[in-house]
Design a protein around this motif. Structure first.
Motif, PDB file in Angstrom:
ATOM      1  N   GLN A  38       0.800  -1.312   0.124  1.00  0.00           N
ATOM      2  CA  GLN A  38      -0.006  -0.061   0.195  1.00  0.00           C
ATOM      3  C   GLN A  38       0.932   1.123  -0.035  1.00  0.00           C
ATOM      4  N   ASP A  39       2.176   1.083   0.420  1.00  0.00           N
ATOM      5  CA  ASP A  39       3.022   2.230   0.395  1.00  0.00           C
ATOM      6  C   ASP A  39       3.487   2.901  -1.003  1.00  0.00           C
ATOM      7  N   VAL A  40       3.390   1.859  -1.892  1.00  0.00           N
ATOM      8  CA  VAL A  40       3.875   2.284  -3.333  1.00  0.00           C
ATOM      9  C   VAL A  40       2.688   2.853  -4.040  1.00  0.00           C
ATOM     10  N   ALA A  41       3.082   3.949  -4.690  1.00  0.00           N
ATOM     11  CA  ALA A  41       2.170   4.841  -5.105  1.00  0.00           C
ATOM     12  C   ALA A  41       1.781   4.158  -6.513  1.00  0.00           C
ATOM     13  N   GLY A  42       0.570   4.250  -6.916  1.00  0.00           N
ATOM     14  CA  GLY A  42      -0.091   3.829  -7.998  1.00  0.00           C
ATOM     15  C   GLY A  42       0.648   4.082  -9.340  1.00  0.00           C
ATOM     16  N   TRP A  43       1.247   5.250  -9.570  1.00  0.00           N
ATOM     17  CA  TRP A  43       2.046   5.652 -10.529  1.00  0.00           C
ATOM     18  C   TRP A  43       3.641   5.148 -10.633  1.00  0.00           C
ATOM     19  N   GLU A  44       3.893   4.600  -9.704  1.00  0.00           N
ATOM     20  CA  GLU A  44       5.052   4.186  -9.562  1.00  0.00           C
ATOM     21  C   GLU A  44       5.293   2.583 -10.091  1.00  0.00           C
ATOM     22  N   ILE A  45       6.620   2.375 -10.548  1.00  0.00           N
ATOM     23  CA  ILE A  45       6.701   0.964 -11.098  1.00  0.00           C
ATOM     24  C   ILE A  45       7.505   0.240 -10.190  1.00  0.00           C
ATOM     25  N   LEU A  46       7.394  -1.005  -9.978  1.00  0.00           N
ATOM     26  CA  LEU A  46       7.974  -1.658  -8.906  1.00  0.00           C
ATOM     27  C   LEU A  46       8.705  -2.839  -9.581  1.00  0.00           C
ATOM     28  N   PHE A  47       9.984  -2.938  -9.441  1.00  0.00           N
ATOM     29  CA  PHE A  47      10.798  -3.953 -10.251  1.00  0.00           C
ATOM     30  C   PHE A  47      11.404  -4.968  -9.058  1.00  0.00           C
ATOM     31  N   ALA A  48      11.621  -6.168  -9.439  1.00  0.00           N
ATOM     32  CA  ALA A  48      12.208  -7.162  -8.741  1.00  0.00           C
ATOM     33  C   ALA A  48      13.552  -7.263  -9.355  1.00  0.00           C
ATOM     34  N   LEU A  49      14.829  -7.518  -8.551  1.00  0.00           N
ATOM     35  CA  LEU A  49      16.046  -7.939  -9.150  1.00  0.00           C
ATOM     36  C   LEU A  49      16.080  -9.434  -8.589  1.00  0.00           C
ATOM     37  N   CYS A  50      16.469 -10.253  -9.590  1.00  0.00           N
ATOM     38  CA  CYS A  50      16.707 -11.593  -9.138  1.00  0.00           C
ATOM     39  C   CYS A  50      18.547 -11.766  -8.902  1.00  0.00           C
ATOM     40  N   LYS A  51      18.842 -12.943  -8.316  1.00  0.00           N
ATOM     41  CA  LYS A  51      20.014 -13.034  -8.066  1.00  0.00           C
ATOM     42  C   LYS A  51      20.992 -13.202  -9.196  1.00  0.00           C
ATOM     43  N   CYS A  52      20.448 -13.631 -10.319  1.00  0.00           N
ATOM     44  CA  CYS A  52      21.154 -13.592 -11.778  1.00  0.00           C
ATOM     45  C   CYS A  52      21.184 -12.030 -12.407  1.00  0.00           C
TER      46      CYS A  52
END
Length: 75
Positions: free
Chosen positions: A18-32
């Protein structure tokens, strides 16, 4: 997905979805080192908006290497 043009800003692992604003893009970084955009709305529906990001990291699976667990989230 290609890497973002700018260096992504690391997200505090104690933040909640809920803390991530609707206009923000969330990325996940893998170990690779593979970056992938994460569908925030889908995660909110599945786990709830009050879910802490840190608890989601081990539940993610990399589309490139098939490994489980994100190293961290970035915006």
């Amino acid at each position: 997905m290609t890497r973002p043009d700018r260096k992504p800003e690391r997200v505090d692992p104690e933040e909640r979805l809920q803390d991530v604003a609707g206009w923000e893009i969330l990325f996940a970084l893998c170990k690779c080192e593979h970056f992938a955009e994460v569908d925030i709305r889908r995660l909110k529906r599945k786990f709830g908006a009050d879910t802490v990001l840190r608890t989601l990291e081990p539940k993610l699976k990399c589309a490139k290497c098939g490994g489980s667990g994100a190293r961290h989230f970035s915006l």
